[in-house]
Design a protein around this motif. Structure first.
Motif: not given
Length: 427
Positions: A351-359, A344-349, A313-322
């Protein structure tokens, strides 16, 4: 607001039975032990020598508590022969008394120990003739710094209490630094933009989640149970904070407060429906994930199927943001606004990628460290992200020059090649 209240109420109702504590009470039975070829009870991460396991029951039994090391657990689950499964235990504690304790001598590094209940009839080929139900109370204790076994925290949770204490202190310091500036902005009489309102709500919910978790962990350190309601409220606050941030960042990515796109997200039916669907999906996955909280199939809760779907879901949100940013930038002619969107894009990415990348980063770590790596990492990154955004929205920065916020309370800067022609170059 109704959606937020409904999500919170649903979480409170469903999550409470699954709260994890290491002073536990429950029942085991001859029938369930026979059906499972050994009834799984719980798991705990001992981290040093002279750790302690203590139990009390309402009656004696011919059964035993079997302790199986995490390294043997996958083989235990794969083994079909009941006798061989129970033989994999490193030691057992017989339930021949109504109260007993056992010293657990840990070695090398911290390990998870899986506790299974079994009786002589557990490995029989026929159903037990009687179903004896045993009520129990268990206590798991690690040695503290002085070597006395009175620490309720398993090593997978060790260190989280001081972390949340520092986080709450940092939030209090942040309030001290920015509360006056926010008050001045409001007292000037200009309407405080919805961006600031949404960000303030998200930060307040994030701070509330940290405070509730701190209280729960502090109480847990005393009684091994904590305050399950506070833990649940903390997760609900964290969930609402994330939903608010997703709403805010996606709204800004489509140009909200920029130029002609000033429609409030609360009045955008299409966007409101999308955010509602995302929030409901997130709530359902989190609730589903809670059913794995004490599951014996995983060391770290996010390794479950719903945890995997949350990552997707987080990756999907990143795709929508992009997609949103690309569409917005394609129609944007202002150099300054393009510069803003880059930062702004750097801050958004982040936020959104913190959880999946740390996983993914947590995978090489030992099983008892994964929970702490993900929890601490995600909480810190999200707190830092909100701190950076708050500075961006509350200061006379580039965002104030290129957004409709500049017309509310703070004046435009004219130190970037300003002058009378400055405003015309934004369009």
């Amino acid at each position: 607001m109704q959606l937020a209240l409904s999500c919170t109420n649903l979480l409170l109702l469903v999550h409470l039975p699954f709260c994890l504590c290491k002073v536990i009470q429950g029942t085991v039975s001859s029938l369930e032990a026979w059906e499972q070829s050994g009834q799984f009870v719980t798991k705990f991460c001992f981290h040093d020598k002279k750790a302690l396991f203590r139990y009390s029951t309402n009656a004696t039994s011919a059964g035993s508590w079997y302790f199986i090391l995490d390294e043997s657990w996958p083989f235990y689950l794969a083994e079909q022969d009941c006798h061989k499964r129970l033989a994999m235990s490193k030691f057992e504690v017989k339930v021949s008394k109504t109260e007993e304790q056992q010293v657990v001598n840990q070695w090398m590094r911290p390990h998870f120990w899986f506790l299974v209940y079994g009786e002589p009839s557990t490995c029989n080929t026929t159903t037990p003739t009687s179903n004896a139900v045993l009520e129990y109370r268990m206590e798991f204790l690690n040695p503290d710094s002085s070597g006395v076994a009175n620490d309720h925290f398993g090593d997978d949770y060790r260190g989280l209490l001081p972390f949340y204490a520092v986080l709450v202190l940092a939030y209090i310091a942040g309030i001290g630094l920015y509360a006056h500036r926010v008050w001045l902005t409001i007292s000037k009489g200009g309407p405080m933009h919805e961006v600031l309102n949404m960000l303030s709500v998200a930060m307040a919910l994030h701070m509330l989640a940290a405070i509730l978790m701190l209280i729960h962990l502090w109480r847990y350190s005393v009684n091994g149970r904590g305050i399950p309601l506070f833990e649940t409220l903390s997760e609900a606050s964290e969930m609402l904070s994330q939903c608010t941030m997703v709403w805010l960042l996606l709204s800004l990515s489509v140009g909200w407060t920029m130029g002609s796109n000033t429609t409030s997200p609360l009045k955008d039916t299409k966007q409101l429906s999308l955010i509602t669907a995302i929030a409901l999906t997130h709530v359902i996955l989190v609730l589903w994930e809670q059913t794995y909280d004490e599951s014996h199939y995983t060391f770290h809760i996010h390794e479950s199927l719903p945890g995997f779907l949350l990552v997707m879901l987080r990756f999907g949100l990143v795709g929508l943001l992009t997609y949103n940013l690309q569409r917005t930038l394609a129609n944007e002619r202002s150099v300054l606004r393009r510069e803003f969107y880059s930062g702004f894009a750097i801050g958004c990415y982040l936020w959104f990628l913190a959880f999946p990348m740390l996983m993914l980063l947590a995978v090489p770590f030992a099983s008892y460290l994964r929970h702490k790596v993900v929890t601490v990492g995600v909480t810190l990154i999200q707190a830092v992200s909100m701190g950076l955004l708050s500075r961006l929205f509350l200061s006379r920065s580039l965002y104030w020059e290129v957004s409709t916020l500049s017309s509310s309370t703070l004046p435009l800067r004219r130190d970037m090649g300003g002058g009378p022609g400055f405003l015309t170059r934004l369009s």
